[in-house]
Design a protein around this motif. Structure first.
Motif, PDB file in Angstrom:
ATOM      1  N   VAL A  59       0.860  -1.185   0.000  1.00 32.06           N
ATOM      2  CA  VAL A  59       0.000   0.000   0.000  1.00 32.06           C
ATOM      3  C   VAL A  59       0.893   1.231   0.000  1.00 32.06           C
ATOM      4  O   VAL A  59       1.636   1.476   0.951  1.00 32.06           O
ATOM      5  CB  VAL A  59      -0.941   0.038   1.221  1.00 32.06           C
ATOM      6  N   ALA A  60       0.852   1.987  -1.089  1.00 33.51           N
ATOM      7  CA  ALA A  60       1.624   3.228  -1.200  1.00 33.51           C
ATOM      8  C   ALA A  60       0.746   4.395  -0.748  1.00 33.51           C
ATOM      9  O   ALA A  60      -0.438   4.438  -1.064  1.00 33.51           O
ATOM     10  CB  ALA A  60       2.084   3.443  -2.637  1.00 33.51           C
ATOM     11  N   GLY A  61       1.334   5.322  -0.006  1.00 32.80           N
ATOM     12  CA  GLY A  61       0.533   6.387   0.586  1.00 32.80           C
ATOM     13  C   GLY A  61      -0.262   5.834   1.755  1.00 32.80           C
ATOM     14  O   GLY A  61      -1.388   6.248   2.028  1.00 32.80           O
ATOM     15  N   ALA A  62       0.362   4.889   2.474  1.00 32.17           N
ATOM     16  CA  ALA A  62      -0.357   4.091   3.473  1.00 32.17           C
ATOM     17  C   ALA A  62      -0.777   4.855   4.714  1.00 32.17           C
ATOM     18  O   ALA A  62      -1.660   4.402   5.439  1.00 32.17           O
ATOM     19  CB  ALA A  62       0.499   2.889   3.874  1.00 32.17           C
ATOM     20  N   SER A  63      -0.177   5.990   5.000  1.00 31.16           N
ATOM     21  CA  SER A  63      -0.519   6.714   6.235  1.00 31.16           C
ATOM     22  C   SER A  63      -1.447   7.896   5.993  1.00 31.16           C
ATOM     23  O   SER A  63      -1.796   8.621   6.919  1.00 31.16           O
ATOM     24  CB  SER A  63       0.758   7.200   6.935  1.00 31.16           C
TER      25      SER A  63
ATOM     26  N   ILE B 255      -7.383   1.794   4.047  1.00 32.66           N
ATOM     27  CA  ILE B 255      -7.115   0.610   3.223  1.00 32.66           C
ATOM     28  C   ILE B 255      -6.315  -0.411   4.028  1.00 32.66           C
ATOM     29  O   ILE B 255      -6.614  -1.606   4.027  1.00 32.66           O
ATOM     30  CB  ILE B 255      -6.366   1.006   1.933  1.00 32.66           C
ATOM     31  N   VAL B 256      -5.292   0.066   4.723  1.00 30.77           N
ATOM     32  CA  VAL B 256      -4.463  -0.816   5.553  1.00 30.77           C
ATOM     33  C   VAL B 256      -5.311  -1.504   6.619  1.00 30.77           C
ATOM     34  O   VAL B 256      -5.163  -2.706   6.876  1.00 30.77           O
ATOM     35  CB  VAL B 256      -3.305  -0.014   6.202  1.00 30.77           C
ATOM     36  N   LYS B 257      -6.223  -0.774   7.234  1.00 33.76           N
ATOM     37  CA  LYS B 257      -7.091  -1.352   8.265  1.00 33.76           C
ATOM     38  C   LYS B 257      -7.964  -2.467   7.693  1.00 33.76           C
ATOM     39  O   LYS B 257      -8.136  -3.520   8.313  1.00 33.76           O
ATOM     40  CB  LYS B 257      -7.981  -0.263   8.877  1.00 33.76           C
ATOM     41  N   VAL B 258      -8.516  -2.254   6.496  1.00 33.68           N
ATOM     42  CA  VAL B 258      -9.372  -3.265   5.873  1.00 33.68           C
ATOM     43  C   VAL B 258      -8.553  -4.511   5.533  1.00 33.68           C
ATOM     44  O   VAL B 258      -8.964  -5.643   5.813  1.00 33.68           O
ATOM     45  CB  VAL B 258     -10.054  -2.711   4.603  1.00 33.68           C
TER      46      VAL B 258
ATOM     47  N   PRO C  24      -1.163 -10.142   4.343  1.00 30.67           N
ATOM     48  CA  PRO C  24       0.152  -9.567   4.638  1.00 30.67           C
ATOM     49  C   PRO C  24       0.298  -8.215   3.929  1.00 30.67           C
ATOM     50  O   PRO C  24      -0.034  -8.106   2.741  1.00 30.67           O
ATOM     51  CB  PRO C  24       1.134 -10.598   4.065  1.00 30.67           C
ATOM     52  N   ILE C  25       0.773  -7.218   4.660  1.00 33.83           N
ATOM     53  CA  ILE C  25       0.836  -5.855   4.123  1.00 33.83           C
ATOM     54  C   ILE C  25       2.254  -5.316   4.182  1.00 33.83           C
ATOM     55  O   ILE C  25       2.950  -5.447   5.193  1.00 33.83           O
ATOM     56  CB  ILE C  25      -0.073  -4.907   4.945  1.00 33.83           C
ATOM     57  N   ARG C  26       2.684  -4.700   3.084  1.00 30.01           N
ATOM     58  CA  ARG C  26       3.877  -3.845   3.106  1.00 30.01           C
ATOM     59  C   ARG C  26       3.376  -2.420   2.917  1.00 30.01           C
ATOM     60  O   ARG C  26       2.605  -2.148   1.995  1.00 30.01           O
ATOM     61  CB  ARG C  26       4.849  -4.214   1.978  1.00 30.01           C
ATOM     62  N   ALA C  27       3.761  -1.530   3.798  1.00 23.96           N
ATOM     63  CA  ALA C  27       3.244  -0.163   3.767  1.00 23.96           C
ATOM     64  C   ALA C  27       4.355   0.827   3.447  1.00 23.96           C
ATOM     65  O   ALA C  27       5.455   0.736   3.995  1.00 23.96           O
ATOM     66  CB  ALA C  27       2.613   0.188   5.111  1.00 23.96           C
ATOM     67  N   LEU C  28       4.058   1.760   2.564  1.00 22.91           N
ATOM     68  CA  LEU C  28       5.000   2.819   2.206  1.00 22.91           C
ATOM     69  C   LEU C  28       4.480   4.148   2.727  1.00 22.91           C
ATOM     70  O   LEU C  28       3.353   4.553   2.439  1.00 22.91           O
ATOM     71  CB  LEU C  28       5.176   2.898   0.688  1.00 22.91           C
TER      72      LEU C  28
ATOM     73  N   LEU D 175       1.132   3.297  11.342  1.00 24.81           N
ATOM     74  CA  LEU D 175       1.043   2.003  10.676  1.00 24.81           C
ATOM     75  C   LEU D 175       1.502   0.825  11.532  1.00 24.81           C
ATOM     76  O   LEU D 175       1.162  -0.325  11.234  1.00 24.81           O
ATOM     77  CB  LEU D 175       1.875   2.051   9.384  1.00 24.81           C
ATOM     78  N   ILE D 176       2.255   1.097  12.585  1.00 26.30           N
ATOM     79  CA  ILE D 176       2.821   0.027  13.417  1.00 26.30           C
ATOM     80  C   ILE D 176       1.778  -0.976  13.929  1.00 26.30           C
ATOM     81  O   ILE D 176       2.052  -2.179  13.969  1.00 26.30           O
ATOM     82  CB  ILE D 176       3.635   0.635  14.583  1.00 26.30           C
ATOM     83  N   PRO D 177       0.559  -0.549  14.298  1.00 26.77           N
ATOM     84  CA  PRO D 177      -0.419  -1.538  14.781  1.00 26.77           C
ATOM     85  C   PRO D 177      -0.878  -2.544  13.722  1.00 26.77           C
ATOM     86  O   PRO D 177      -1.465  -3.574  14.070  1.00 26.77           O
ATOM     87  CB  PRO D 177      -1.607  -0.666  15.230  1.00 26.77           C
ATOM     88  N   TYR D 178      -0.588  -2.265  12.445  1.00 24.29           N
ATOM     89  CA  TYR D 178      -1.165  -3.080  11.379  1.00 24.29           C
ATOM     90  C   TYR D 178      -0.150  -3.928  10.606  1.00 24.29           C
ATOM     91  O   TYR D 178      -0.534  -4.893   9.949  1.00 24.29           O
ATOM     92  CB  TYR D 178      -1.935  -2.183  10.401  1.00 24.29           C
ATOM     93  N   THR D 179       1.111  -3.571  10.655  1.00 24.19           N
ATOM     94  CA  THR D 179       2.132  -4.341   9.944  1.00 24.19           C
ATOM     95  C   THR D 179       3.515  -3.980  10.481  1.00 24.19           C
ATOM     96  O   THR D 179       3.733  -2.856  10.949  1.00 24.19           O
ATOM     97  CB  THR D 179       2.083  -4.068   8.427  1.00 24.19           C
ATOM     98  N   ASN D 180       4.437  -4.945  10.402  1.00 23.79           N
ATOM     99  CA  ASN D 180       5.826  -4.642  10.767  1.00 23.79           C
ATOM    100  C   ASN D 180       6.691  -4.485   9.528  1.00 23.79           C
ATOM    101  O   ASN D 180       7.901  -4.320   9.629  1.00 23.79           O
ATOM    102  CB  ASN D 180       6.396  -5.724  11.695  1.00 23.79           C
ATOM    103  N   ASP D 181       6.046  -4.543   8.348  1.00 28.34           N
ATOM    104  CA  ASP D 181       6.761  -4.362   7.080  1.00 28.34           C
ATOM    105  C   ASP D 181       6.464  -2.950   6.575  1.00 28.34           C
ATOM    106  O   ASP D 181       5.588  -2.739   5.736  1.00 28.34           O
ATOM    107  CB  ASP D 181       6.306  -5.430   6.081  1.00 28.34           C
TER     108      ASP D 181
END
Length: 289
Positions: free
Chosen positions: A9-13, A20-23, A30-34, A44-50
């Motif tokens: 997910v780009a623009g994740a914050s 989107i990350v929450k859904v 598995p999510i990678r967040a940018l 973003l920390i509560p939703y992914t460590n990537d």
């Protein structure tokens, strides 16, 4: 058990990206967040460590291999269109170049799918700077072999924050007679639509919220909730203002697009449950300047 596909997910914050990350997190994907900031990383920390903290507009080493091991890219990355939020970089740099850099990496690593949140108006003939950057990336995405869905929201409720901010200052400007219609959508409802198309979807879809209102009706709802006086600005006056010397390019570009969206019908497929009235009722006015 089949392994879940990883989604970048780009623009994740941002307001849409975080929803989107929450859904996706609730779906167990598995999510990678940018994100580009430390503040965004904390969200973003509560939703992914990537989590990648990088400026995608720089390309090169900044985001090298960001799509490695990723099956689907979702981009909610874009510049703010608020008059009260100065953009450090141009719409071209963020909305086009950043996404283009991610797309190049996605091609390199064989990403199967790309879901891009564009903007309604990206396909119009008029050359609005805000929409042009989205149009350029839409064209770049279609030119690849990556399976994709382009989502064009007709507008976010949060995109009307400027009118709420101005209402706090006792004025609600309305360009034209206010008869143009729209069904803007809450970013949480839009996030559900975006995530619906993670695995497959149409080439292009125009997305709106559950209710259609005229711009005047929306201004009246803002007036009822916040206060202020509705002031109608004739289109001809707005046009003259846009032709004045352009001292503040960023604001000028946003005003140009604002006039377009508020004087034309902007209606998409109905989605979601959150109404504009509910959104205003739950808005924390103290968080607005």
């Amino acid at each position: 058990m089949e392994k879940q596909q990883k989604v970048l997910v780009a623009g994740a914050s941002g307001s849409l990206g975080l929803e989107i990350v929450k859904v996706l997190n609730a779906q167990g994907r598995p999510i990678r967040a940018l994100t580009s900031s430390d503040e965004g990383k904390e969200k973003l920390i509560p939703y992914t460590n990537d989590i990648w903290k990088a400026d995608a507009s720089k390309g090169g080493d900044a985001i090298a291999n960001i799509t490695e091991g990723v099956d689907t890219v979702i981009s909610a990355l874009g510049n703010s269109i608020s008059l009260f939020t100065p953009n450090e970089k141009s719409f071209y740099k963020i909305d086009y170049q950043s996404n283009q850099n991610i797309l190049r990496d996605a091609e390199k690593h064989g990403v199967k799918r790309f879901v891009y949140t564009s903007i309604k108006g990206a396909d119009v003939e008029e050359d609005y700077t805000v929409a042009r950057a989205h149009k350029l990336f839409e064209q770049a995405l279609r030119a690849t072999d990556i399976n994709s869905t382009i989502i064009r929201p007709v507008g976010f409720f949060s995109g009307l924050h400027d009118l709420v901010i101005m209402a706090k200052r006792k004025v609600i400007p309305l360009i034209g007679d206010g008869s143009a219609k729209t069904n803007s959508i809450h970013h949480a409802d839009l996030a559900k639509v975006v995530c619906r198309y993670v695995d497959e979807g149409p080439e292009v879809t125009e997305v709106g919220g559950p209710e259609i209102h005229t711009r005047l009706e929306m201004a009246e709802m803002i007036q009822e909730t916040i206060g202020g006086k509705i002031v109608k600005v004739p289109e001809v006056i707005a046009e003259i203002g846009l032709k004045l010397p352009n001292f503040f390019e960023d604001i000028h570009e946003k005003l140009d697009y604002f006039k377009f969206v508020t004087t034309n019908d902007m209606i998409g497929e109905k989605n979601g449950n959150i109404t504009f009235k509910e959104y205003l009722a739950n808005l924390d006015k103290n968080q607005l300047p």
